[in-house]
Design a protein around this motif. Structure first.
Motif, PDB file in Angstrom:
ATOM      1  N   GLY A 163       3.813 -12.607  -3.068  1.00  0.00           N
ATOM      2  CA  GLY A 163       4.234 -13.228  -4.318  1.00  0.00           C
ATOM      3  C   GLY A 163       3.198 -13.196  -5.431  1.00  0.00           C
ATOM      4  N   GLN A 164       2.158 -12.378  -5.273  1.00  0.00           N
ATOM      5  CA  GLN A 164       1.104 -12.277  -6.271  1.00  0.00           C
ATOM      6  C   GLN A 164       0.874 -10.808  -6.637  1.00  0.00           C
ATOM      7  OE1 GLN A 164      -0.612 -14.904  -7.711  1.00  0.00           O
ATOM      8  NE2 GLN A 164       0.856 -16.187  -6.592  1.00  0.00           N
ATOM      9  N   PRO A 165       0.559 -10.536  -7.895  1.00  0.00           N
ATOM     10  CA  PRO A 165       0.217  -9.141  -8.227  1.00  0.00           C
ATOM     11  C   PRO A 165      -1.080  -8.734  -7.547  1.00  0.00           C
ATOM     12  CG  PRO A 165      -0.069 -10.585 -10.146  1.00  0.00           C
ATOM     13  CD  PRO A 165       0.520 -11.419  -9.049  1.00  0.00           C
ATOM     14  N   VAL A 166      -1.160  -7.494  -7.160  1.00  0.00           N
ATOM     15  CA  VAL A 166      -2.371  -6.967  -6.512  1.00  0.00           C
ATOM     16  C   VAL A 166      -3.337  -6.544  -7.591  1.00  0.00           C
ATOM     17  CG1 VAL A 166      -3.275  -5.151  -5.002  1.00  0.00           C
ATOM     18  CG2 VAL A 166      -1.083  -6.237  -4.479  1.00  0.00           C
ATOM     19  N   VAL A 185       0.849  -1.195   0.000  1.00  0.00           N
ATOM     20  CA  VAL A 185       0.000   0.000   0.000  1.00  0.00           C
ATOM     21  C   VAL A 185       0.887   1.248   0.000  1.00  0.00           C
ATOM     22  CG1 VAL A 185      -1.778   1.286   1.251  1.00  0.00           C
ATOM     23  CG2 VAL A 185      -1.888  -1.216   1.131  1.00  0.00           C
ATOM     24  N   ARG A 186       1.949   1.196   0.765  1.00  0.00           N
ATOM     25  CA  ARG A 186       2.902   2.321   0.812  1.00  0.00           C
ATOM     26  C   ARG A 186       3.538   2.539  -0.559  1.00  0.00           C
ATOM     27  NH1 ARG A 186       7.026   5.013   4.075  1.00  0.00           N
ATOM     28  NH2 ARG A 186       7.503   6.716   2.663  1.00  0.00           N
ATOM     29  N   LEU A 187       3.961   1.439  -1.215  1.00  0.00           N
ATOM     30  CA  LEU A 187       4.575   1.541  -2.536  1.00  0.00           C
ATOM     31  C   LEU A 187       3.574   2.105  -3.547  1.00  0.00           C
ATOM     32  CD1 LEU A 187       6.915   1.061  -4.460  1.00  0.00           C
ATOM     33  CD2 LEU A 187       6.154  -1.326  -4.666  1.00  0.00           C
ATOM     34  N   GLY A 202       4.020  10.225  -6.725  1.00  0.00           N
ATOM     35  CA  GLY A 202       5.153  10.617  -7.543  1.00  0.00           C
ATOM     36  C   GLY A 202       4.871  10.737  -9.027  1.00  0.00           C
ATOM     37  N   THR A 203       3.797  10.078  -9.496  1.00  0.00           N
ATOM     38  CA  THR A 203       3.520  10.081 -10.935  1.00  0.00           C
ATOM     39  C   THR A 203       2.164  10.665 -11.303  1.00  0.00           C
ATOM     40  OG1 THR A 203       2.491   7.881 -10.934  1.00  0.00           O
ATOM     41  CG2 THR A 203       4.905   7.985 -11.233  1.00  0.00           C
ATOM     42  N   GLY A 204       1.210  10.625 -10.382  1.00  0.00           N
ATOM     43  CA  GLY A 204      -0.151  11.068 -10.692  1.00  0.00           C
ATOM     44  C   GLY A 204      -0.883  10.076 -11.583  1.00  0.00           C
ATOM     45  N   ALA A 205      -0.390   8.846 -11.670  1.00  0.00           N
ATOM     46  CA  ALA A 205      -0.981   7.836 -12.552  1.00  0.00           C
ATOM     47  C   ALA A 205      -2.299   7.306 -11.996  1.00  0.00           C
ATOM     48  CB  ALA A 205      -0.001   6.678 -12.738  1.00  0.00           C
ATOM     49  N   ARG A 206      -3.113   6.761 -12.893  1.00  0.00           N
ATOM     50  CA  ARG A 206      -4.358   6.107 -12.509  1.00  0.00           C
ATOM     51  C   ARG A 206      -4.025   4.839 -11.734  1.00  0.00           C
ATOM     52  NH1 ARG A 206      -6.229   3.488 -16.148  1.00  0.00           N
ATOM     53  NH2 ARG A 206      -4.561   3.617 -17.636  1.00  0.00           N
ATOM     54  N   SER A 207      -4.956   4.412 -10.892  1.00  0.00           N
ATOM     55  CA  SER A 207      -4.718   3.219 -10.078  1.00  0.00           C
ATOM     56  C   SER A 207      -4.505   1.981 -10.944  1.00  0.00           C
ATOM     57  CB  SER A 207      -5.872   2.996  -9.099  1.00  0.00           C
ATOM     58  OG  SER A 207      -7.085   2.798  -9.794  1.00  0.00           O
ATOM     59  N   GLY A 208      -5.288   1.840 -12.021  1.00  0.00           N
ATOM     60  CA  GLY A 208      -5.127   0.677 -12.891  1.00  0.00           C
ATOM     61  C   GLY A 208      -3.749   0.609 -13.516  1.00  0.00           C
ATOM     62  N   ALA A 209      -3.231   1.760 -13.939  1.00  0.00           N
ATOM     63  CA  ALA A 209      -1.899   1.803 -14.548  1.00  0.00           C
ATOM     64  C   ALA A 209      -0.830   1.425 -13.531  1.00  0.00           C
ATOM     65  CB  ALA A 209      -1.625   3.184 -15.121  1.00  0.00           C
TER      66      ALA A 209
END
Length: 177
Positions: free
Chosen positions: A173-176, A99-101, A108-115
């Motif tokens: 070990g799994q993508p969120v 969650v921190r990452l 730092g990027t302003g990116a969408r959550s999906g991206a």
């Protein structure tokens, strides 16, 4: 989106529901906006749903002709940014490392959550301090290069050392998702 549209339709239903389609006029649309206690943007959304519904009814042959639905001008987009204090409080509230990452990448990027959740280490260039967001290898034209600031560089460097998958945001070990 169905729930959002249903919400907006509720406000328009009481006003437009009893009217016959051919009786809806620009004056009715303007009166609806004046009477609606919500924002102009919300009124505009409700009217756009009325318009889409009437056009659908016309295509289905349920009505002869959909009347023109007047829409108020779109309001300017909101420009809301976190203050430094709000960002500090947000960081402090992140107990779990993934969650921190995620939060650091978002700040730092302003990116969408999906991206962010789709981001792989192959799209993170720590040497050049750049992140490629969006687009696949075949869609390089859609990708956006974003610089990595000092704070994000530190967090990403630590996360890269501990990475168990190709995905930057992972847990156990799994993508969120």
């Amino acid at each position: 989106w169905k729930d959002v549209e249903r919400h907006h339709w509720k406000s328009a239903k009481g006003y437009f529901g009893p009217k016959r389609p051919q009786d809806v006029s620009e004056a009715d649309c303007r009166a609806f906006v004046r009477a609606d206690e919500r924002s102009v943007g919300s009124s505009r959304k409700a009217l756009s749903i009325v318009r889409a519904s009437l056009r659908w009814a016309e295509r289905q042959g349920l009505i002869d002709k959909a009347p023109p639905i007047w829409l108020p001008p779109a309001p300017p987009p909101r420009d809301r940014r976190l203050t430094r204090e709000e960002a500090k409080n947000l960081r402090a509230a992140c107990a779990m490392p993934h969650v921190r990452l995620f939060t650091e990448i978002a700040l730092g990027t302003g990116a969408r959550s999906g991206a962010i959740l789709e981001l792989t280490w192959g799209n993170v260039d720590l040497a050049q301090r750049r992140i490629r967001l969006g687009g696949s290898e075949r869609q390089k034209s859609r990708a956006t290069q974003v610089p990595i600031n000092d704070t994000l560089f530190q967090v990403l460097s630590e996360a890269k050392e501990a990475a168990m998958t190709d995905y930057v945001i992972e847990w156990a070990g799994q993508p969120v998702k």
